[in-house]
Scaffold this active site. Structure first.
Site, PDB file in Angstrom:
ATOM      1  CE1 TYR A 180       3.553  -9.634 -11.614  1.00  0.00           C
ATOM      2  CE2 TYR A 180       2.833  -9.576 -13.833  1.00  0.00           C
ATOM      3  CZ  TYR A 180       2.814  -9.046 -12.551  1.00  0.00           C
ATOM      4  OH  TYR A 180       1.915  -7.935 -12.312  1.00  0.00           O
ATOM      5  CB  ALA A 204      -0.742  -0.078   1.107  1.00  0.00           C
ATOM      6  CG  ASN A 244      -1.809  -3.363  -4.877  1.00  0.00           C
ATOM      7  OD1 ASN A 244      -2.007  -3.308  -6.199  1.00  0.00           O
ATOM      8  ND2 ASN A 244      -0.997  -2.782  -4.198  1.00  0.00           N
TER       9      ASN A 244
HETATM   10  N1  LIG Z   1       2.363  -1.467 -12.870  1.00  0.00           N
HETATM   11  C1  LIG Z   1       1.616  -2.215 -13.548  1.00  0.00           C
HETATM   12  O1  LIG Z   1       1.873  -2.234 -14.769  1.00  0.00           O
HETATM   13  C2  LIG Z   1       1.037  -3.514 -13.224  1.00  0.00           C
HETATM   14  C3  LIG Z   1       0.409  -4.243 -14.442  1.00  0.00           C
HETATM   15  C4  LIG Z   1      -0.410  -5.331 -13.895  1.00  0.00           C
HETATM   16  C5  LIG Z   1      -0.702  -5.750 -12.745  1.00  0.00           C
HETATM   17  N2  LIG Z   1       0.143  -4.976 -11.854  1.00  0.00           N
HETATM   18  C6  LIG Z   1       0.146  -5.326 -10.351  1.00  0.00           C
HETATM   19  O2  LIG Z   1      -0.696  -4.382  -9.577  1.00  0.00           O
HETATM   20  C7  LIG Z   1      -0.038  -4.562  -7.983  1.00  0.00           C
HETATM   21  C8  LIG Z   1       0.717  -3.258  -7.639  1.00  0.00           C
HETATM   22  O3  LIG Z   1       1.653  -3.072  -8.578  1.00  0.00           O
HETATM   23  P1  LIG Z   1       2.616  -1.321  -8.489  1.00  0.00           P
HETATM   24  O4  LIG Z   1       2.696  -1.277 -10.109  1.00  0.00           O
HETATM   25  O5  LIG Z   1       1.528  -0.530  -7.907  1.00  0.00           O
HETATM   26  O6  LIG Z   1       3.662  -1.707  -7.644  1.00  0.00           O
HETATM   27  P2  LIG Z   1       4.621  -0.809  -6.981  1.00  0.00           P
HETATM   28  O7  LIG Z   1       4.564   0.774  -7.272  1.00  0.00           O
HETATM   29  O8  LIG Z   1       6.060  -1.444  -7.027  1.00  0.00           O
HETATM   30  O9  LIG Z   1       4.273  -0.962  -5.322  1.00  0.00           O
HETATM   31  C9  LIG Z   1       4.361  -2.165  -4.757  1.00  0.00           C
HETATM   32  C10 LIG Z   1       3.883  -2.185  -3.385  1.00  0.00           C
HETATM   33  O10 LIG Z   1       3.883  -3.350  -2.815  1.00  0.00           O
HETATM   34  C11 LIG Z   1       4.940  -3.281  -1.755  1.00  0.00           C
HETATM   35  N3  LIG Z   1       5.693  -4.627  -1.484  1.00  0.00           N
HETATM   36  C12 LIG Z   1       6.542  -4.847  -2.408  1.00  0.00           C
HETATM   37  N4  LIG Z   1       6.831  -6.028  -1.914  1.00  0.00           N
HETATM   38  C13 LIG Z   1       6.651  -6.197  -0.722  1.00  0.00           C
HETATM   39  C14 LIG Z   1       6.649  -7.277   0.484  1.00  0.00           C
HETATM   40  N5  LIG Z   1       7.556  -8.420   0.068  1.00  0.00           N
HETATM   41  N6  LIG Z   1       6.031  -7.002   1.329  1.00  0.00           N
HETATM   42  C15 LIG Z   1       5.275  -5.872   1.541  1.00  0.00           C
HETATM   43  N7  LIG Z   1       4.800  -5.165   0.729  1.00  0.00           N
HETATM   44  C16 LIG Z   1       5.643  -5.278  -0.617  1.00  0.00           C
HETATM   45  C17 LIG Z   1       5.844  -2.006  -1.908  1.00  0.00           C
HETATM   46  O11 LIG Z   1       6.231  -1.275  -0.782  1.00  0.00           O
HETATM   47  P3  LIG Z   1       7.664  -1.772  -0.182  1.00  0.00           P
HETATM   48  O12 LIG Z   1       8.654  -1.669  -1.283  1.00  0.00           O
HETATM   49  O13 LIG Z   1       7.717  -0.538   0.919  1.00  0.00           O
HETATM   50  O14 LIG Z   1       7.355  -2.958   0.606  1.00  0.00           O
HETATM   51  C18 LIG Z   1       4.785  -1.006  -2.479  1.00  0.00           C
HETATM   52  O15 LIG Z   1       4.057  -0.352  -1.841  1.00  0.00           O
HETATM   53  C19 LIG Z   1       0.894  -5.764  -8.314  1.00  0.00           C
HETATM   54  O16 LIG Z   1       0.276  -6.728  -7.666  1.00  0.00           O
HETATM   55  C20 LIG Z   1       1.387  -5.709  -9.884  1.00  0.00           C
HETATM   56  O17 LIG Z   1       1.781  -6.996 -10.097  1.00  0.00           O
HETATM   57  C21 LIG Z   1       0.932  -4.030 -12.117  1.00  0.00           C
END
Ligand SMILES: NC(=O)c1ccc[n+]([C@@H]2O[C@H](COP(=O)([O-])OP(=O)(O)OC[C@H]3O[C@@H](n4cnc5c(N)ncnc54)[C@H](OP(=O)(O)O)[C@@H]3O)[C@@H](O)[C@H]2O)c1
Length: 238
Positions: free
Chosen positions: A138, A10, A74
């Site tokens: 993934y 989050a 998420n």
């Molecule tokens: N961006 C895209 O293009 C895209 C497309 C399709 C699906 N998605 C999916 O959407 C979701 C969100 O993606 P996003 O792009 O918003 O990612 P993001 O910007 O990298 O954010 C990821 C979040 O998850 C937290 N996180 C990561 N690993 C963690 C762990 N081991 N424990 C606790 N927290 C963790 C991160 O915070 P910390 O680093 O502080 O832990 C951050 O708050 C994911 O499931 C991703 O696969 C994204």
């Protein structure tokens, strides 16, 4: 009506945009992430969701302090590898981080939501489930989240709890940019696959999730909502 929602992952990207939107709409938000964020509009508990015991402990603490109405699963991990290079430990790690916390949060919140006969579960999947290079692990994990949503929706159909998935296309977040830097082949490939010809913004994904969490979405369950500028339809013919 004001509700209380738990969001994993989050502190950044889609999770943070969702937290901010839900707060603006008058809801209480509780987040899980490894690092704190000054922008998070609620309680953000630091936990590594790859650590099963730490996650269980955090959920026990939170369910003792909050009456949750729903959860958005998420958090995600990508680890891009081509088929010939996929390592089994990486496959296991990707499966674990994408799937275990989703099951853990739902199991922790289920008794309360069942008792109150109202609940919302949204699992964040991905466009890559339709097929994507370098995404063996993934895309399989994200496909499992769609499958989780359909199975849970059936089991919970008469409980007042809905379960859905949101499947984002390429969205401009830290995770996306880490794997597809500006000017990279990945960026070009993803952009070519989006009929709208642009990437999504985190708040555009958050808007779809917020709808599925709303009172109005109470008759929608077991569905996957693609939020991807048309990328799941096919290529635009220009
Ligand atoms: N961006 C895209 O293009 C895209 C497309 C399709 C699906 N998605 C999916 O959407 C979701 C969100 O993606 P996003 O792009 O918003 O990612 P993001 O910007 O990298 O954010 C990821 C979040 O998850 C937290 N996180 C990561 N690993 C963690 C762990 N081991 N424990 C606790 N927290 C963790 C991160 O915070 P910390 O680093 O502080 O832990 C951050 O708050 C994911 O499931 C991703 O696969 C994204």
């Amino acid at each position: 009506m004001s509700r209380t929602f738990l969001i994993t992952g989050a502190s950044k990207g889609i999770g943070l945009a969702l937290a901010q939107r839900l707060k603006r709409d008058g809801h209480q938000v509780v987040g899980l992430a490894r690092n704190a964020s000054p922008d998070f509009p609620g309680v953000l508990l630091p936990v590594d969701l790859a650590d099963t015991q730490a996650t269980d402990d955090a959920l026990k603490d939170l369910t003792g302090r909050f009456r949750f109405d729903g959860v958005v699963n998420n958090v995600g991990l990508v680890r891009p590898q081509r088929l010939g290079a996929v390592e089994l430990p990486a496959l296991e790690e990707v499966m674990r981080v994408n799937l275990h916390p989703a099951l853990q949060t739902v199991q922790a919140l289920l008794p309360g939501m069942t008792e109150r006969r109202w609940g919302r579960i949204v699992n964040i999947s991905s466009l890559t489930v339709l097929g994507s290079i370098e995404r063996t692990a993934y895309a399989a994990a994200k496909a499992a989240l769609v499958s989780f949503s359909r199975s849970w929706a059936l089991e919970l159909a008469t409980t007042g709890i809905t379960v859905n998935a949101v499947s984002p296309g390429p969205t401009e977040t830290e995770l996306f940019r880490a794997n597809n830097p500006p000017g990279s082949d990945g960026e070009r490939r993803y952009l070519a696959g989006v009929p709208m010809g642009r990437f999504g913004q985190p708040d555009e994904i958050a808007a779809a999730i917020a709808f599925l969490l709303s009172e109005e979405a109470g008759f929608i369950t077991g569905q996957t909502l693609h939020v991807d500028g048309g990328a799941s339809i096919g290529k635009a013919a220009f």
